[in-house]
Structures are given as C-alpha cells and as structure tokens.
Motif scaffolding. Structure first.
Motif, PDB file in Angstrom:
ATOM      1  N   GLY A  91       0.790  -1.216   0.000  1.00 46.46           N
ATOM      2  CA  GLY A  91       0.000   0.000   0.000  1.00 46.46           C
ATOM      3  C   GLY A  91       0.822   1.266   0.000  1.00 46.46           C
ATOM      4  O   GLY A  91       0.274   2.369  -0.066  1.00 46.46           O
ATOM      5  N   SER A  92       2.154   1.134   0.066  1.00 48.46           N
ATOM      6  CA  SER A  92       3.027   2.307   0.118  1.00 48.46           C
ATOM      7  C   SER A  92       3.090   3.008  -1.241  1.00 48.46           C
ATOM      8  O   SER A  92       3.034   2.373  -2.292  1.00 48.46           O
ATOM      9  CB  SER A  92       4.440   1.900   0.535  1.00 48.46           C
ATOM     10  OG  SER A  92       4.455   1.396   1.848  1.00 48.46           O
ATOM     11  N   LEU A 277     -17.189   9.400  -3.850  1.00 48.15           N
ATOM     12  CA  LEU A 277     -18.090   8.312  -4.232  1.00 48.15           C
ATOM     13  C   LEU A 277     -18.438   7.465  -3.019  1.00 48.15           C
ATOM     14  O   LEU A 277     -19.619   7.182  -2.759  1.00 48.15           O
ATOM     15  CB  LEU A 277     -17.440   7.456  -5.318  1.00 48.15           C
ATOM     16  CG  LEU A 277     -18.261   6.228  -5.763  1.00 48.15           C
ATOM     17  CD1 LEU A 277     -19.591   6.676  -6.359  1.00 48.15           C
ATOM     18  CD2 LEU A 277     -17.480   5.392  -6.771  1.00 48.15           C
ATOM     19  N   HIS A 278     -17.452   7.040  -2.261  1.00 52.21           N
ATOM     20  CA  HIS A 278     -17.686   6.214  -1.072  1.00 52.21           C
ATOM     21  C   HIS A 278     -18.535   6.971  -0.059  1.00 52.21           C
ATOM     22  O   HIS A 278     -19.472   6.405   0.527  1.00 52.21           O
ATOM     23  CB  HIS A 278     -16.338   5.833  -0.465  1.00 52.21           C
ATOM     24  CG  HIS A 278     -16.432   4.892   0.689  1.00 52.21           C
ATOM     25  ND1 HIS A 278     -16.921   3.605   0.562  1.00 52.21           N
ATOM     26  CD2 HIS A 278     -16.102   5.039   2.000  1.00 52.21           C
ATOM     27  CE1 HIS A 278     -16.879   3.007   1.737  1.00 52.21           C
ATOM     28  NE2 HIS A 278     -16.396   3.857   2.631  1.00 52.21           N
ATOM     29  N   ILE A 327     -21.697  -2.569  -3.478  1.00 46.35           N
ATOM     30  CA  ILE A 327     -20.796  -1.694  -4.242  1.00 46.35           C
ATOM     31  C   ILE A 327     -19.916  -0.888  -3.300  1.00 46.35           C
ATOM     32  O   ILE A 327     -18.699  -0.761  -3.503  1.00 46.35           O
ATOM     33  CB  ILE A 327     -21.617  -0.755  -5.156  1.00 46.35           C
ATOM     34  CG1 ILE A 327     -22.291  -1.559  -6.275  1.00 46.35           C
ATOM     35  CG2 ILE A 327     -20.716   0.334  -5.756  1.00 46.35           C
ATOM     36  CD1 ILE A 327     -23.241  -0.730  -7.132  1.00 46.35           C
ATOM     37  N   ASN A 328     -20.502  -0.345  -2.223  1.00 46.27           N
ATOM     38  CA  ASN A 328     -19.746   0.514  -1.331  1.00 46.27           C
ATOM     39  C   ASN A 328     -18.752  -0.263  -0.471  1.00 46.27           C
ATOM     40  O   ASN A 328     -17.716   0.282  -0.087  1.00 46.27           O
ATOM     41  CB  ASN A 328     -20.689   1.317  -0.428  1.00 46.27           C
ATOM     42  CG  ASN A 328     -20.182   2.717  -0.191  1.00 46.27           C
ATOM     43  OD1 ASN A 328     -19.470   3.272  -1.026  1.00 46.27           O
ATOM     44  ND2 ASN A 328     -20.529   3.303   0.942  1.00 46.27           N
ATOM     45  N   VAL A 329     -19.063  -1.523  -0.166  1.00 49.59           N
ATOM     46  CA  VAL A 329     -18.087  -2.340   0.556  1.00 49.59           C
ATOM     47  C   VAL A 329     -16.841  -2.535  -0.304  1.00 49.59           C
ATOM     48  O   VAL A 329     -15.703  -2.390   0.181  1.00 49.59           O
ATOM     49  CB  VAL A 329     -18.686  -3.707   0.946  1.00 49.59           C
ATOM     50  CG1 VAL A 329     -17.593  -4.659   1.434  1.00 49.59           C
ATOM     51  CG2 VAL A 329     -19.724  -3.536   2.055  1.00 49.59           C
ATOM     52  N   PHE A 330     -17.021  -2.822  -1.579  1.00 53.14           N
ATOM     53  CA  PHE A 330     -15.867  -2.991  -2.467  1.00 53.14           C
ATOM     54  C   PHE A 330     -15.126  -1.666  -2.666  1.00 53.14           C
ATOM     55  O   PHE A 330     -13.896  -1.645  -2.761  1.00 53.14           O
ATOM     56  CB  PHE A 330     -16.302  -3.562  -3.810  1.00 53.14           C
ATOM     57  CG  PHE A 330     -16.507  -5.052  -3.786  1.00 53.14           C
ATOM     58  CD1 PHE A 330     -15.421  -5.915  -3.693  1.00 53.14           C
ATOM     59  CD2 PHE A 330     -17.777  -5.601  -3.832  1.00 53.14           C
ATOM     60  CE1 PHE A 330     -15.597  -7.288  -3.656  1.00 53.14           C
ATOM     61  CE2 PHE A 330     -17.967  -6.978  -3.793  1.00 53.14           C
ATOM     62  CZ  PHE A 330     -16.875  -7.822  -3.705  1.00 53.14           C
ATOM     63  N   HIS A 334     -11.253  -1.007  -1.620  1.00 53.10           N
ATOM     64  CA  HIS A 334     -10.277  -0.406  -2.536  1.00 53.10           C
ATOM     65  C   HIS A 334      -9.542   0.754  -1.860  1.00 53.10           C
ATOM     66  O   HIS A 334      -8.321   0.908  -2.009  1.00 53.10           O
ATOM     67  CB  HIS A 334     -10.996   0.087  -3.789  1.00 53.10           C
ATOM     68  CG  HIS A 334     -10.138   0.904  -4.704  1.00 53.10           C
ATOM     69  ND1 HIS A 334      -9.102   0.369  -5.446  1.00 53.10           N
ATOM     70  CD2 HIS A 334     -10.140   2.244  -4.977  1.00 53.10           C
ATOM     71  CE1 HIS A 334      -8.520   1.321  -6.144  1.00 53.10           C
ATOM     72  NE2 HIS A 334      -9.116   2.463  -5.872  1.00 53.10           N
ATOM     73  N   LEU A 335     -10.285   1.557  -1.087  1.00 52.91           N
ATOM     74  CA  LEU A 335      -9.672   2.713  -0.425  1.00 52.91           C
ATOM     75  C   LEU A 335      -8.805   2.286   0.757  1.00 52.91           C
ATOM     76  O   LEU A 335      -7.714   2.836   0.960  1.00 52.91           O
ATOM     77  CB  LEU A 335     -10.770   3.670   0.063  1.00 52.91           C
ATOM     78  CG  LEU A 335     -11.610   4.341  -1.025  1.00 52.91           C
ATOM     79  CD1 LEU A 335     -12.756   5.118  -0.407  1.00 52.91           C
ATOM     80  CD2 LEU A 335     -10.748   5.260  -1.886  1.00 52.91           C
TER      81      LEU A 335
END
Length: 401
Positions: A91-92, A277-278, A327-330, A334-335
C-alpha cells in the motif's frame, strides 16, 4: 621529551574521540544542501542512517522533501514512501532511487501493491513533481521531490528501505535487523515523527469503520432480505419470518449507523478528502435505511388498497440498498487496501449468500407452482363434481312428465 609525546598522543586520542562522537551524533539540522536548497523542518529517522528534510506549503498544498540515506552504495537501491494504510510496505506510495549503468542517480515512483513487489515504475495516488536524486561521496543517496498531498496525508505513516540491485532491477531487501525497524509516523505540519501515533489511531478507526459496514450493510442486509423472500413461502414460518426479517434488518441498521458515524468522524478529520463516491453512497444508504424504518411504521394491512404501492416502495428501496451496500463495501476495500485475504473473504461470503439465494429461489418457485397447480386442480374438481352431484345440481328430484 617522552612526556611531551605522551601528552600529544593522548590529546590526539581525545580529539579523535570528539570528532568520532560528533560524526556519530550528527543530526539533520547540521546538514547543508548544495545549490542553495533549504528545508525548514527535518527529522533523524530511527533506522538505516536516514534523514528526512521537508518544507510544507499550506497555500499550495505541497510538501517538498529531501530524503537522505547516508549508508548507500552504487550497488543498492534506496526508497522512501508514505502509507496511509499502516506501517508496512503493501500500500506504500514510494519514491525509489538507484545508480544506473551510466553512474548517475535515477529516481522514479512506484506504487507498492504487495509484500513482494516488483518495484517497477508506476504512478502514485497523489501527484509528484520535481523528482530527482543525487549520489555523492559514494555513500549518500538523496531523493528530492514535491508531493501534492490531500489533508488526510499530512499526518500519516512513512516507511523507508534499502536493498541490493540485481542488474538494473531492485531486488528484495533484508528481512531482519534495521530493515524491520524502518517505519514511523510523520506529521508534515507539526514536524512530529514517532513509531506509533495518530496515523495508527486513524488506521484503527478506518478498520473499525470498514468492519462495521461490511457486517451490517454488506452482509446482514442481504441476509435479512433473503429471510423475507424465502421463509414466508413456508406456512409454518408465518409470522416468524416477519419478526426475523425485522430483527435482522434492524440489527444491520443499528450496526450500520455506528459504521456511518465512524465514517463521519473520519471525514471531519480529513478535510479536503476526495473519497466522494464512497462518502455519497454511504449517505444514500443511511437515508434508505431510515426510509425503510418509516416503512415499517406505515405498513398497511394485506387487504388495504394501498398495500400494493407500499410493497413496490419497500422492495425498490430494499433491493437498491443491498446493491449499493455491496458496491460501497468494495469501494471501501479499494480505499482501505487491506491484505488481499479480506477481499477474498467478503467475496466468499457473497458467493455463499448468492448460491443459497439461487437454490432457495428455485425451491420457492417450485413450491409456488406446485401450490398453484394443486389449487387449480381443486377448483376444477369442485366445479365438476360440486358437493351435490356430478353436474352440480345434486340429486334433485325431477318432476314426473
């Protein structure tokens, strides 16, 4: 004469100790850059003989950095990165430098997506400009760059590393000693650096937010809908299916509100954050959940003339909530960018729910069709035979002709 020599030797020894001590205790504040480069803030990093210098420009929203590695060599690569997801490599968002085949220092960006990355050149999640590197005295690599950071990245985690080169490609670094200690938090505004702190606290909040919402909106909501859809087909489950449905959805909403609150808190601590979006989907889900609560209070009886419209409203909001939740869980995964296993676990949960929903859907239609056929057969039998005879007129006595 001998006494004078001894005094001179002892003085030289003390002088060398002082010089050695001074060299070992040099801090970043005593360093001067060439080409009139100046940095207001700096920190001595706790491992691998590294130093970080920077200037924070609040108006421009940029941080100009100089990362110095004073134990470098022409056969090693050097990297410095920030990682909002934790004090680890995965994640860096890294700045990497090494000495190329022409003997010049070369710098590039690399987004690290795993614990065993290829370290290939790639774009970062934020803009980097003025990227360059210098290699001097055969042991000091310095990476210069201007980072265009959002507010939530001004206090975050930093990691740095060194490792051997394999030809023209960076190779894996050591996994022991100081290489495991090369991590800390960094606050570009206050200048604070530490092993733990606000960045870890923020990560815990993000993890809590993710777990609460994955359980509530992403798992319990679909499960509650399945109860209403498939249990009520069994006559013995009436009205138990309704209470199970209400209990599951209410629990999901309560836990979801807690997750929503942590999201609001995180958002308030990250002014200028761009995760629109989230955030927007989360707000819509919160509103939909509240509307479903009102729907329960306004639920008309089965034979009421408005029951059809209520059903359309309830089902439309309900299924929209489930779709947006997934959708929001995915989007959140991602975030947050956790270990790959967590995404696989959630996908496994969805596959399990989807498989059972498909089986129960087929079984539900089988029962419904079977009942309709049985009802049609009973109606036909009643119409032909009646209760009073073959032709429906019973055994009426016909008048004599």
């Amino acid at each position: 004469m001998e006494r004078v020599l001894r005094v001179a030797l002892f003085s030289c020894f003390l002088f060398s100790l002082c010089i050695s001590s001074f060299a070992q205790n040099q801090t970043c504040k005593s360093y001067s850059f060439s080409e009139n480069r100046q940095f207001v803030q700096c920190q001595d990093l706790p491992a691998l003989s590294c130093f970080l210098h920077w200037n924070y420009d609040q108006i421009a929203g940029t941080v100009s950095i100089a990362f110095r590695h004073t134990a470098a060599s022409s056969s090693k690569w050097t990297a410095w990165a920030i990682n909002p997801n934790g004090q680890r490599m995965a994640g860096s968002q890294a700045l990497v430098a090494f000495v190329n085949s022409s003997g010049s220092a070369y710098a590039y960006t690399s987004s690290i997506d795993s614990e065993s990355p290829s370290m290939q050149s790639s774009t970062l999640k934020f803009t980097v400009s003025n990227l360059s590197a210098t290699f001097i005295n055969n042991n000091e690599m310095t990476i210069f760059a201007t980072l265009h950071l959002s507010q939530d990245l001004l206090s975050t985690n930093q990691v740095w590393q060194e490792g051997p080169m394999s030809g023209v490609n960076p190779s894996i670094h050591n996994i022991g000693g100081e290489n495991l200690k090369s991590m800390a938090t960094i606050n570009f505004v206050s200048g604070e650096v530490g092993g733990t702190g606000s960045a870890d606290s923020r990560l815990r909040k993000r993890n809590t937010h993710g777990v609460l919402n994955a359980i509530s909106w992403g798992t319990l909501m679909p499960l509650g809908a399945m109860m209403a859809r498939y249990l009520k087909v069994f006559k013995a489950a009436d009205p138990a299916w309704f209470y199970l449905h209400v209990a599951t959805q209410s629990s999901a909403y309560i836990v979801g509100v807690a997750g929503f609150a942590t999201g609001i808190k995180l958002g308030s601590e990250s002014s200028g954050d761009t995760k629109s979006l989230h955030r927007n989907i989360g707000i819509v889900l919160f509103i939909f959940g509240a509307l479903q609560g009102f729907a329960l209070l306004l639920r008309p009886k089965k034979d009421h003339k408005y029951r059809l419209y209520w059903n359309i409203y309830h089902h439309s909001i309900g299924y929209s909530t489930i779709i947006l939740s997934i959708i929001n869980v995915f989007e959140g995964l991602h975030l947050l960018n956790p270990a790959e296993k967590w995404k696989k676990i959630y996908i496994g949960i969805l596959i399990f729910l989807g498989f059972n929903a498909a089986m129960l859907e087929a079984f539900t239609w089988y029962i419904v069709i079977k009942r309709k056929r049985a009802a049609a057969h009973d109606k036909h039998s009643h119409g032909v035979n009646g209760t009073n005879g073959v032709n429906g007129y019973g055994a009426r006595t016909h008048p004599n002709v």
